[in-house]
Design a protein around this motif. Structure first.
Motif, PDB file in Angstrom:
ATOM      1  N   VAL A  89       0.852  -1.185   0.000  1.00  0.00           N
ATOM      2  CA  VAL A  89       0.000   0.000   0.000  1.00  0.00           C
ATOM      3  C   VAL A  89       0.893   1.241   0.000  1.00  0.00           C
ATOM      4  O   VAL A  89       1.787   1.370   0.842  1.00  0.00           O
ATOM      5  CB  VAL A  89      -0.921   0.050   1.237  1.00  0.00           C
ATOM      6  N   SER A  90       0.674   2.133  -0.966  1.00  0.00           N
ATOM      7  CA  SER A  90       1.338   3.437  -0.927  1.00  0.00           C
ATOM      8  C   SER A  90       0.468   4.385  -0.115  1.00  0.00           C
ATOM      9  O   SER A  90      -0.765   4.356  -0.217  1.00  0.00           O
ATOM     10  CB  SER A  90       1.561   3.981  -2.330  1.00  0.00           C
ATOM     11  N   VAL A  91       1.100   5.209   0.706  1.00  0.00           N
ATOM     12  CA  VAL A  91       0.358   6.029   1.659  1.00  0.00           C
ATOM     13  C   VAL A  91       0.989   7.401   1.809  1.00  0.00           C
ATOM     14  O   VAL A  91       2.175   7.611   1.507  1.00  0.00           O
ATOM     15  CB  VAL A  91       0.320   5.359   3.060  1.00  0.00           C
ATOM     16  N   TYR A  92       0.182   8.343   2.271  1.00  0.00           N
ATOM     17  CA  TYR A  92       0.690   9.559   2.901  1.00  0.00           C
ATOM     18  C   TYR A  92       0.907   9.218   4.365  1.00  0.00           C
ATOM     19  O   TYR A  92       0.065   8.567   5.005  1.00  0.00           O
ATOM     20  CB  TYR A  92      -0.308  10.700   2.767  1.00  0.00           C
ATOM     21  N   ALA A  93       2.033   9.665   4.921  1.00  0.00           N
ATOM     22  CA  ALA A  93       2.431   9.213   6.256  1.00  0.00           C
ATOM     23  C   ALA A  93       2.790  10.392   7.158  1.00  0.00           C
ATOM     24  O   ALA A  93       3.959  10.795   7.232  1.00  0.00           O
ATOM     25  CB  ALA A  93       3.617   8.260   6.143  1.00  0.00           C
ATOM     26  N   PRO A  94       1.807  10.972   7.861  1.00  0.00           N
ATOM     27  CA  PRO A  94       2.135  12.003   8.849  1.00  0.00           C
ATOM     28  C   PRO A  94       3.155  11.482   9.858  1.00  0.00           C
ATOM     29  O   PRO A  94       3.046  10.349  10.343  1.00  0.00           O
ATOM     30  CB  PRO A  94       0.780  12.278   9.510  1.00  0.00           C
ATOM     31  N   GLY A  95       4.142  12.297  10.153  1.00  0.00           N
ATOM     32  CA  GLY A  95       5.191  11.899  11.072  1.00  0.00           C
ATOM     33  C   GLY A  95       6.427  11.335  10.406  1.00  0.00           C
ATOM     34  O   GLY A  95       7.464  11.164  11.045  1.00  0.00           O
ATOM     35  N   LEU A  96       6.347  11.025   9.102  1.00  0.00           N
ATOM     36  CA  LEU A  96       7.478  10.465   8.387  1.00  0.00           C
ATOM     37  C   LEU A  96       8.596  11.502   8.255  1.00  0.00           C
ATOM     38  O   LEU A  96       8.343  12.665   7.981  1.00  0.00           O
ATOM     39  CB  LEU A  96       7.034  10.018   6.991  1.00  0.00           C
ATOM     40  N   GLU A  97       9.829  11.047   8.432  1.00  0.00           N
ATOM     41  CA  GLU A  97      10.985  11.934   8.294  1.00  0.00           C
ATOM     42  C   GLU A  97      12.149  11.141   7.690  1.00  0.00           C
ATOM     43  O   GLU A  97      12.593  10.141   8.287  1.00  0.00           O
ATOM     44  CB  GLU A  97      11.378  12.494   9.662  1.00  0.00           C
ATOM     45  N   PRO A  98      12.669  11.547   6.520  1.00  0.00           N
ATOM     46  CA  PRO A  98      12.237  12.701   5.721  1.00  0.00           C
ATOM     47  C   PRO A  98      10.913  12.414   5.024  1.00  0.00           C
ATOM     48  O   PRO A  98      10.612  11.273   4.702  1.00  0.00           O
ATOM     49  CB  PRO A  98      13.380  12.869   4.717  1.00  0.00           C
ATOM     50  N   MET A  99      10.143  13.477   4.766  1.00  0.00           N
ATOM     51  CA  MET A  99       8.813  13.323   4.190  1.00  0.00           C
ATOM     52  C   MET A  99       8.898  12.883   2.733  1.00  0.00           C
ATOM     53  O   MET A  99       9.715  13.373   1.967  1.00  0.00           O
ATOM     54  CB  MET A  99       8.047  14.643   4.313  1.00  0.00           C
ATOM     55  N   ASP A 100       8.025  11.949   2.352  1.00  0.00           N
ATOM     56  CA  ASP A 100       7.974  11.417   1.001  1.00  0.00           C
ATOM     57  C   ASP A 100       6.712  10.570   0.905  1.00  0.00           C
ATOM     58  O   ASP A 100       5.992  10.384   1.896  1.00  0.00           O
ATOM     59  CB  ASP A 100       9.213  10.547   0.720  1.00  0.00           C
ATOM     60  N   PHE A 101       6.414  10.046  -0.284  1.00  0.00           N
ATOM     61  CA  PHE A 101       5.446   8.965  -0.350  1.00  0.00           C
ATOM     62  C   PHE A 101       6.037   7.777   0.412  1.00  0.00           C
ATOM     63  O   PHE A 101       7.257   7.591   0.462  1.00  0.00           O
ATOM     64  CB  PHE A 101       5.166   8.565  -1.795  1.00  0.00           C
ATOM     65  N   HIS A 102       5.170   6.952   0.996  1.00  0.00           N
ATOM     66  CA  HIS A 102       5.643   5.870   1.844  1.00  0.00           C
ATOM     67  C   HIS A 102       4.976   4.569   1.416  1.00  0.00           C
ATOM     68  O   HIS A 102       3.865   4.592   0.859  1.00  0.00           O
ATOM     69  CB  HIS A 102       5.303   6.188   3.307  1.00  0.00           C
ATOM     70  N   ALA A 103       5.649   3.449   1.645  1.00  0.00           N
ATOM     71  CA  ALA A 103       5.105   2.133   1.310  1.00  0.00           C
ATOM     72  C   ALA A 103       5.036   1.271   2.558  1.00  0.00           C
ATOM     73  O   ALA A 103       6.016   1.178   3.315  1.00  0.00           O
ATOM     74  CB  ALA A 103       5.973   1.457   0.253  1.00  0.00           C
ATOM     75  N   VAL A 104       3.875   0.638   2.768  1.00  0.00           N
ATOM     76  CA  VAL A 104       3.671  -0.259   3.903  1.00  0.00           C
ATOM     77  C   VAL A 104       3.005  -1.535   3.386  1.00  0.00           C
ATOM     78  O   VAL A 104       2.773  -1.695   2.185  1.00  0.00           O
ATOM     79  CB  VAL A 104       2.818   0.399   5.001  1.00  0.00           C
ATOM     80  N   VAL A 105       2.683  -2.441   4.289  1.00  0.00           N
ATOM     81  CA  VAL A 105       2.144  -3.752   3.925  1.00  0.00           C
ATOM     82  C   VAL A 105       0.832  -3.993   4.648  1.00  0.00           C
ATOM     83  O   VAL A 105       0.686  -3.645   5.833  1.00  0.00           O
ATOM     84  CB  VAL A 105       3.147  -4.868   4.301  1.00  0.00           C
ATOM     85  N   GLU A 106      -0.117  -4.586   3.943  1.00  0.00           N
ATOM     86  CA  GLU A 106      -1.329  -5.112   4.565  1.00  0.00           C
ATOM     87  C   GLU A 106      -1.359  -6.623   4.392  1.00  0.00           C
ATOM     88  O   GLU A 106      -1.042  -7.133   3.308  1.00  0.00           O
ATOM     89  CB  GLU A 106      -2.591  -4.527   3.925  1.00  0.00           C
ATOM     90  N   ALA A 107      -1.755  -7.337   5.447  1.00  0.00           N
ATOM     91  CA  ALA A 107      -1.922  -8.783   5.386  1.00  0.00           C
ATOM     92  C   ALA A 107      -3.280  -9.147   5.984  1.00  0.00           C
ATOM     93  O   ALA A 107      -3.765  -8.489   6.914  1.00  0.00           O
ATOM     94  CB  ALA A 107      -0.802  -9.493   6.145  1.00  0.00           C
ATOM     95  N   TRP A 108      -3.897 -10.185   5.421  1.00  0.00           N
ATOM     96  CA  TRP A 108      -5.216 -10.624   5.883  1.00  0.00           C
ATOM     97  C   TRP A 108      -5.028 -11.539   7.090  1.00  0.00           C
ATOM     98  O   TRP A 108      -4.589 -12.681   6.975  1.00  0.00           O
ATOM     99  CB  TRP A 108      -5.952 -11.346   4.760  1.00  0.00           C
ATOM    100  N   VAL A 109      -5.343 -11.014   8.265  1.00  0.00           N
ATOM    101  CA  VAL A 109      -5.119 -11.720   9.527  1.00  0.00           C
ATOM    102  C   VAL A 109      -6.344 -11.551  10.414  1.00  0.00           C
ATOM    103  O   VAL A 109      -6.820 -10.422  10.621  1.00  0.00           O
ATOM    104  CB  VAL A 109      -3.860 -11.176  10.247  1.00  0.00           C
ATOM    105  N   GLU A 110      -6.864 -12.652  10.888  1.00  0.00           N
ATOM    106  CA  GLU A 110      -8.009 -12.651  11.797  1.00  0.00           C
ATOM    107  C   GLU A 110      -9.191 -11.871  11.223  1.00  0.00           C
ATOM    108  O   GLU A 110      -9.826 -11.070  11.900  1.00  0.00           O
ATOM    109  CB  GLU A 110      -7.599 -12.109  13.177  1.00  0.00           C
ATOM    110  N   GLY A 111      -9.465 -12.107   9.938  1.00  0.00           N
ATOM    111  CA  GLY A 111     -10.652 -11.555   9.296  1.00  0.00           C
ATOM    112  C   GLY A 111     -10.597 -10.088   8.944  1.00  0.00           C
ATOM    113  O   GLY A 111     -11.647  -9.472   8.701  1.00  0.00           O
ATOM    114  N   ALA A 112      -9.398  -9.505   8.862  1.00  0.00           N
ATOM    115  CA  ALA A 112      -9.277  -8.085   8.509  1.00  0.00           C
ATOM    116  C   ALA A 112      -7.898  -7.837   7.908  1.00  0.00           C
ATOM    117  O   ALA A 112      -6.953  -8.607   8.118  1.00  0.00           O
ATOM    118  CB  ALA A 112      -9.485  -7.199   9.734  1.00  0.00           C
TER     119      ALA A 112
END
Length: 265
Positions: free
Chosen positions: A179-202
């Protein structure tokens, strides 16, 4: 929670180009006020907006040579409702993909995580393992690097951390996506990439870089890996990135308990 995000991209087009931008926040149940503006040598050009997977929105521009400036801003108040998944989607996100070679890393995943416990424990173990074995080094990887090369290099940027997490999770049978995201608190600021996984029904989000609190993140694009979520794709022609500026702030930055299951909102 109220979050203000923005991006400004300057591109030098040297050959008539077909460009796709993924910079708008995904469709959400939260309240959104936004603007999207594009100019070519100071003259406004109108994009075509297209729906993407999981609420993502693409903006396509076909432009002649010149300096293209694309500016986006949004204020998002509230949080998104949880997103569901269907059986086909979960199969797609268990398959190997271009930058997340889960088949190549199956032996590594088995050796490191076979005894982790249930799905939630495996998710957190993978995030911790990647975060402690890779060094975050700006400019240390190539746009074509995948999870296997990242593991060998032991360093990378956010997309490299995310690709390795995705590959290891899929290798352990967990549907996982980038997932590409806007990330408040990120330093240095940029587009950010994180991961989603299907765990316990969500869908649960992890960020092995731990550079921004997960509950403050705003979804932009979602897909198998960076090939599906790039902020700029040049479909044809020639266009070179000249400048990129990203902003993301929140009226409150929550603490991030790394042992807690968190969903994007």
């Amino acid at each position: 929670m109220k979050r203000d995000v923005s991006s400004r991209i300057v591109v030098r087009v040297t050959e008539t180009a077909d460009l796709v931008f993924a910079i708008a926040v995904a469709t959400t149940s939260a309240e959104v006020e936004e603007s999207f503006r594009a100019t070519l040598d100071g003259v406004a050009v109108a994009p075509t907006e297209m729906p993407d997977a999981h609420g993502g929105r693409l903006h396509r521009l076909r432009v002649d040579p010149g300096e293209l400036v694309v500016e986006y801003a949004a204020q998002v108040t509230g949080r998104d409702a949880p997103r569901d998944a269907d059986e086909t989607e979960l199969v797609v996100y268990q398959r190997p993909s271009r930058y997340a070679e889960s088949d190549e890393l199956a032996a590594t995943a088995s050796a490191e995580f076979a005894g982790s416990g249930g799905d939630a424990a495996t998710l957190l173990a993978v995030s911790s393992w990647v975060g402690t074995r890779l060094a975050y080094v700006s400019g240390s990887s190539l746009p074509t690097d995948g999870a296997t090369r990242t593991l060998l290099a032991r360093r990378g940027v956010c997309r490299d951390f995310a690709h390795l997490c995705v590959a290891l999770l899929r290798a352990r049978g967990l549907p996982a996506r980038l997932v590409s995201v806007y990330a408040p608190g990120l330093e240095p600021m940029d587009f950010h990439a994180v991961v989603e996984a299907w765990v316990e029904g969500a869908w649960r989000v992890i960020d092995a870089t731990t550079l921004a609190p997960r509950s403050s993140l705003l979804r932009i694009a979602t897909g198998r890996d960076a090939a599906d979520t790039a902020f700029l794709t040049v479909l044809s022609g020639r266009a070179d990135l000249v400048d990129l500026r990203v902003g993301a702030v929140a009226d409150q930055l929550p603490d991030d308990d790394l042992d807690e299951l968190v969903s994007l909102g």
